[in-house]
Enzyme design. Sequence first.
Site: not given
Length: 256
Positions: A79, A106, A171
């Site tokens: 992230d 991600d 997501w």
Amino acid sequence: MGRSRCAPAGGEPTGGRWGTSGSASVTVSGDGFAARNLTFANLFDPAAHPEITNRQAVAVLTRADRLVFDNVRFLGRQDTLYVNTPEVTVASRAYFRKCRIDGDVDFVFGRGTAVFDRCELRSLSRGSTSSNNGYVTAASTDRAVPYGFLIRRSRLTGTAEPDTVSLGRPWHPGNDPAAAPCTVIRDSWLGAHVRASTPWSDFGTWSWRDARYAEYANTGPGAAINPDRPQLTAEEAARLTPRTWLAGADGWDPLR
């Protein structure tokens, strides 16, 4: 820019959790912000802390409109870059030019509208030689917002092993059915770490096939054309340019 204010699973003084947003080293909340020739980093080291299972560690969180990042590095693991908006149906826009973004899971994610122009998205190895070394993107674009992430004339590189990294997964925060994640990767070079046959992944019960995913004119060992790699038509590619992607109602054009 230094360490985040706490480890990803660290607690607030009140006993709660900071969460993904709270782990950010830098949060950008002001419209019109610009950064040039800088490095933003979250230096949390997951290998040094195996006892921590929630390893989100954001380098930069954006939740504002008309942002420009020019020749900027974003360094992290899980992230790294959170491109978000203040409200779910708001199309906050950001332009990334000649930037480098490092991460593993991600590491470009969120519901914002963004163009990555001539950037390097660098996938770091998680140590797997035969299975999952992560995902480049995890867009969570709302269905009411026309555009999510556009990656154009960029290079997808990294240290991850061959055929172990997905281009993205859809997501749906809080399992929100209104999310319709949007990611287009075009005119870019894809390294051998990208899964050539099935580069898009499901996210839990959410199928990548229901997301707005497409490629166009990509090259490199990780590029291919097959039924599991949706492609833009020539007409769609001519229309989906960085200027179109970012214009909005006010005609914003950071490329001028």
